[in-house]
Design an enzyme around this catalytic site. Sequence first.
Site, mmCIF file in Angstrom:
data_model
loop_
_atom_site.group_PDB
_atom_site.id
_atom_site.type_symbol
_atom_site.label_atom_id
_atom_site.label_comp_id
_atom_site.label_asym_id
_atom_site.label_seq_id
_atom_site.Cartn_x
_atom_site.Cartn_y
_atom_site.Cartn_z
ATOM 1 N N GLU A 1 0.106 -5.680 2.221
ATOM 2 C CA GLU A 1 1.575 -5.631 2.371
ATOM 3 C C GLU A 1 2.156 -6.999 2.746
ATOM 4 O O GLU A 1 3.250 -7.346 2.320
ATOM 5 C CB GLU A 1 1.967 -4.590 3.423
ATOM 6 C CG GLU A 1 1.755 -3.179 2.933
ATOM 7 C CD GLU A 1 2.447 -2.168 3.824
ATOM 8 O OE1 GLU A 1 3.671 -2.244 3.993
ATOM 9 O OE2 GLU A 1 1.743 -1.287 4.353
ATOM 10 N N GLU B 1 6.957 6.974 1.933
ATOM 11 C CA GLU B 1 7.027 5.525 1.667
ATOM 12 C C GLU B 1 6.543 5.260 0.240
ATOM 13 O O GLU B 1 5.611 5.929 -0.225
ATOM 14 C CB GLU B 1 6.086 4.816 2.659
ATOM 15 C CG GLU B 1 5.877 3.339 2.416
ATOM 16 C CD GLU B 1 4.711 2.747 3.244
ATOM 17 O OE1 GLU B 1 3.702 3.458 3.482
ATOM 18 O OE2 GLU B 1 4.827 1.587 3.649
ATOM 19 N N CYS C 1 6.359 3.954 7.807
ATOM 20 C CA CYS C 1 4.921 3.966 8.059
ATOM 21 C C CYS C 1 4.507 3.224 9.323
ATOM 22 O O CYS C 1 4.673 3.729 10.418
ATOM 23 C CB CYS C 1 4.160 3.455 6.828
ATOM 24 S SG CYS C 1 2.395 3.841 6.961
ATOM 25 N N ASN D 1 9.737 -3.664 1.311
ATOM 26 C CA ASN D 1 9.291 -2.264 1.333
ATOM 27 C C ASN D 1 10.462 -1.490 1.944
ATOM 28 O O ASN D 1 10.724 -1.596 3.143
ATOM 29 C CB ASN D 1 8.014 -2.152 2.186
ATOM 30 C CG ASN D 1 7.391 -0.770 2.136
ATOM 31 O OD1 ASN D 1 8.059 0.193 1.796
ATOM 32 N ND2 ASN D 1 6.128 -0.687 2.509
ATOM 33 N N ASN E 1 2.000 5.904 4.054
ATOM 34 C CA ASN E 1 0.765 5.895 3.253
ATOM 35 C C ASN E 1 -0.300 5.353 4.194
ATOM 36 O O ASN E 1 -0.404 4.138 4.388
ATOM 37 C CB ASN E 1 0.863 4.916 2.081
ATOM 38 C CG ASN E 1 1.717 5.382 0.927
ATOM 39 O OD1 ASN E 1 1.228 5.817 -0.104
ATOM 40 N ND2 ASN E 1 3.031 5.246 1.080
ATOM 41 N N LYS F 1 11.337 -2.364 5.689
ATOM 42 C CA LYS F 1 10.239 -2.262 6.676
ATOM 43 C C LYS F 1 10.051 -3.561 7.455
ATOM 44 O O LYS F 1 9.849 -4.630 6.860
ATOM 45 C CB LYS F 1 8.958 -1.890 5.932
ATOM 46 C CG LYS F 1 7.753 -1.597 6.816
ATOM 47 C CD LYS F 1 6.617 -1.113 5.914
ATOM 48 C CE LYS F 1 5.374 -0.693 6.666
ATOM 49 N NZ LYS F 1 4.348 -0.176 5.718
HETATM 50 N N1 CDT Z 1 1.620 1.775 4.780
HETATM 51 C C1 CDT Z 1 1.298 1.456 6.053
HETATM 52 O O1 CDT Z 1 2.076 0.861 6.780
HETATM 53 N N2 CDT Z 1 0.061 1.830 6.455
HETATM 54 C C2 CDT Z 1 -0.437 1.473 7.748
HETATM 55 C C3 CDT Z 1 -1.892 1.200 7.650
HETATM 56 C C4 CDT Z 1 -2.310 0.302 8.693
HETATM 57 S S1 CDT Z 1 -3.915 -0.322 8.445
HETATM 58 C C5 CDT Z 1 -3.670 -1.850 7.733
HETATM 59 C C6 CDT Z 1 -0.180 2.528 8.812
HETATM 60 O O2 CDT Z 1 0.246 2.147 9.911
HETATM 61 O O3 CDT Z 1 -0.453 3.698 8.614
#
Ligand code: CDT
Length: 308
Positions: free
Chosen positions: A142, A46, A168, A106, A193, A123
Amino acid sequence: MRVIRTAAAQLGPIQKAEDRDSVVARMIALMDEAKRQDADFVVYPELALTTFFPRWYHADRAEADPWFEAAMPNAATAPLFARAREHRMAMSFGYAELTPEGRHFNTSILVDRDGRIVGKYRKVHLPGHEEYDDARSHQHLEKRYFEPGDLGFPVWRMLGGILGMCICNDRRWPETYRVMGLQGVEMVVLGFNTPSVNAQRGAEGLGQRLFHHRLSVQAGAYQNATWVVAVAKAGDEDGHHLTGGTLIVDPNGSVAAELEGEADGVIVHPCDLDETRFGKETIFDFARHRRVEHYGRITGQTGVVLPE
Ligand code: CDT
């Protein structure tokens, strides 16, 4: 057998100061390694071209626009597309998309072996928050910088199979996989990420974060009889740590290959799409076993409705 030799190409950390040309050079090195291992398809994380910028707060949202791509391919990514064509390597990677209308998503793309973009996904499940929150140990903005995706969860015929994408946080939601499962998906590719610290529960350690990651991806694969390829951006970005956990899960829900460590690296696995047949024709034969008359709440409401 319908085998896609699939490379999961993890990127180590990208610092704020690292420019796209440097990141693209790293991605090309990973693609070359994937080619040496005879891969047909390489999957990157991502927001692969930059640091995970949603951790940084800008009072003026427009100040985040330099993290976005107004065109794809563009000058910075042209060498990546050129190398992919040269290798006849299909690929998927994520980036921040700024549309001509000024909308922000995204996004991830599927690129065929001729270097043509054949699929785009935006996303849907955006995690985090919209305003600065000093109760959190770090920001995850985000919801400030992106709109929720407006393209649903399409799938595409590519490389002799049916492929789909998510990004993600989408991997934690069973609906993500099921909507693609209902279109016969045979391989879901995704980048992530994931901060190794939960900003609202500091005691939750890296082990628990990786457990939830694997649990989600393995369940999605098994319950929809599909391969899932999940690729991390990992390591310490300007003092903010991201988990590794790049892996390829088979349609039985087992981890077929997993990358060790948090640096740039590649794992290649021969994913036979015919291995999806057994699950799709038996326990997860949706046409025979689903009972949609009982599923109305899934699309009829968002939050929990408690009993009287
Ligand atoms: N990039 C991304 O979607 N990261 C989320 C972090 C969640 S915590 C706010 C994940 O689900 O890994």
